[in-house]
Write a protein that holds these residues in place. Structure first.
Motif, PDB file in Angstrom:
ATOM      1  N   MET A   1       0.412  -0.926  -0.278  1.00 34.01           N
ATOM      2  CA  MET A   1      -0.035   0.309  -0.250  1.00 34.01           C
ATOM      3  C   MET A   1       0.757   1.305  -0.152  1.00 34.01           C
ATOM      4  N   SER A   2       0.481   2.202  -0.634  1.00 36.50           N
ATOM      5  CA  SER A   2       1.624   3.074  -0.927  1.00 36.50           C
ATOM      6  C   SER A   2       0.886   4.015   0.107  1.00 36.50           C
ATOM      7  N   TRP A   3       1.721   5.002   0.541  1.00 30.94           N
ATOM      8  CA  TRP A   3       1.397   6.625   0.883  1.00 30.94           C
ATOM      9  C   TRP A   3       0.062   6.768   0.782  1.00 30.94           C
ATOM     10  N   ALA A   4       0.216   7.386  -0.661  1.00 34.15           N
ATOM     11  CA  ALA A   4      -0.836   8.195  -1.064  1.00 34.15           C
ATOM     12  C   ALA A   4      -2.253   7.079  -0.961  1.00 34.15           C
ATOM     13  N   ASP A   5      -2.262   5.227  -0.610  1.00 37.12           N
ATOM     14  CA  ASP A   5      -3.379   5.312  -0.157  1.00 37.12           C
ATOM     15  C   ASP A   5      -3.496   5.375   1.160  1.00 37.12           C
ATOM     16  N   VAL A   6      -2.331   5.145   1.639  1.00 34.03           N
ATOM     17  CA  VAL A   6      -2.918   5.621   3.911  1.00 34.03           C
ATOM     18  C   VAL A   6      -3.399   6.345   3.881  1.00 34.03           C
ATOM     19  N   HIS A   7      -3.395   7.865   3.063  1.00 29.78           N
ATOM     20  CA  HIS A   7      -4.480   9.042   2.577  1.00 29.78           C
ATOM     21  C   HIS A   7      -5.326   8.774   3.041  1.00 29.78           C
ATOM     22  N   ALA A   8      -5.796   8.438   1.214  1.00 28.70           N
ATOM     23  CA  ALA A   8      -6.910   7.823   1.393  1.00 28.70           C
ATOM     24  C   ALA A   8      -8.147   7.110   2.038  1.00 28.70           C
ATOM     25  N   ARG A   9      -7.208   5.961   2.147  1.00 30.46           N
ATOM     26  CA  ARG A   9      -7.705   5.070   3.478  1.00 30.46           C
ATOM     27  C   ARG A   9      -7.989   6.525   5.219  1.00 30.46           C
ATOM     28  N   THR A  10      -7.307   6.715   5.358  1.00 36.72           N
ATOM     29  CA  THR A  10      -7.276   7.621   6.299  1.00 36.72           C
ATOM     30  C   THR A  10      -8.497   9.170   6.486  1.00 36.72           C
ATOM     31  N   ASP A  11      -8.327   9.519   4.829  1.00 42.26           N
ATOM     32  CA  ASP A  11      -9.584  10.785   5.017  1.00 42.26           C
ATOM     33  C   ASP A  11     -11.036   9.935   4.417  1.00 42.26           C
ATOM     34  N   ILE A  12     -10.419   8.392   4.555  1.00 44.69           N
ATOM     35  CA  ILE A  12     -12.006   8.262   4.441  1.00 44.69           C
ATOM     36  C   ILE A  12     -13.186   7.715   5.656  1.00 44.69           C
ATOM     37  N   LEU A  13     -11.940   7.709   6.305  1.00 46.78           N
ATOM     38  CA  LEU A  13     -11.940   7.307   7.923  1.00 46.78           C
ATOM     39  C   LEU A  13     -12.398   8.678   8.522  1.00 46.78           C
ATOM     40  N   HIS A  14     -12.153   9.334   8.469  1.00 47.01           N
ATOM     41  CA  HIS A  14     -12.290  10.578   9.047  1.00 47.01           C
ATOM     42  C   HIS A  14     -13.142  11.219   8.142  1.00 47.01           C
ATOM     43  N   THR A  15     -14.262  11.330   7.085  1.00 43.92           N
ATOM     44  CA  THR A  15     -15.336  11.050   6.275  1.00 43.92           C
ATOM     45  C   THR A  15     -16.165  10.598   7.070  1.00 43.92           C
ATOM     46  N   VAL A  16     -16.234   9.676   7.408  1.00 41.16           N
ATOM     47  CA  VAL A  16     -17.002   8.138   7.535  1.00 41.16           C
ATOM     48  C   VAL A  16     -17.130   9.237   9.336  1.00 41.16           C
ATOM     49  N   LEU A  17     -16.691   9.364  10.050  1.00 38.29           N
ATOM     50  CA  LEU A  17     -16.490   9.323  11.291  1.00 38.29           C
ATOM     51  C   LEU A  17     -16.954  11.019  11.664  1.00 38.29           C
ATOM     52  N   ASP A  18     -16.375  11.902  10.599  1.00 40.19           N
ATOM     53  CA  ASP A  18     -18.072  13.359  10.515  1.00 40.19           C
ATOM     54  C   ASP A  18     -19.365  12.945   9.970  1.00 40.19           C
ATOM     55  N   ARG A  19     -19.185  12.112   9.130  1.00 40.29           N
ATOM     56  CA  ARG A  19     -21.282  12.192   9.127  1.00 40.29           C
ATOM     57  C   ARG A  19     -21.126  11.652  10.395  1.00 40.29           C
ATOM     58  N   ALA A  20     -20.633  10.689  11.119  1.00 38.18           N
ATOM     59  CA  ALA A  20     -21.105   9.905  11.949  1.00 38.18           C
ATOM     60  C   ALA A  20     -21.736  10.609  13.647  1.00 38.18           C
ATOM     61  N   ALA A  21     -20.760  11.873  13.140  1.00 37.22           N
ATOM     62  CA  ALA A  21     -21.305  12.993  14.391  1.00 37.22           C
ATOM     63  C   ALA A  21     -21.525  13.344  14.184  1.00 37.22           C
TER      64      ALA A  21
END
Length: 110
Positions: A1-21
């Protein structure tokens, strides 16, 4: 997994957490996340990543608490207060089924 993928995964998690808030039971919680399928497979993959995040935070907090003589229930309550959206997602979705490969005890008791 590239660093770009790691960052993209993190962005998805943050988006889901923001929505869940706003609403952890929102049926659109996982919608319009173009890289979700490639990076997580499906929403269950996101839920497993979030569950893993909770477990990692809890483990670190428990290790620190044991050194200080803090009760586990206090550590749990503290983490719930620090990560309310994450806890809300885990309480809303059956992450026990995903994480342990079996249904929740609560569901069996019903």
């Amino acid at each position: 997994m590239s660093w770009a993928d790691v960052h993209a995964r993190t962005d998805i998690l943050h988006t889901v957490l923001d929505r869940a808030a706003r609403n952890p039971a929102d049926p659109k919680l996982f919608d319009n996340l173009p890289e979700l399928k490639r990076l997580f497979g499906d929403p269950d993959g996101v839920l497993l990543a979030l569950r893993n995040r909770w477990e990692n935070h809890m483990t670190v907090k428990m290790e620190n608490a044991m050194e200080k003589g803090v009760l586990a229930i206090e550590v749990y309550a503290e983490l719930c207060a620090e990560q309310p959206a994450l806890r809300a997602i885990l309480d809303t979705y059956d992450t026990d089924r995903l994480y342990f490969g079996r249904p929740r005890a609560r569901a069996l008791a019903s």
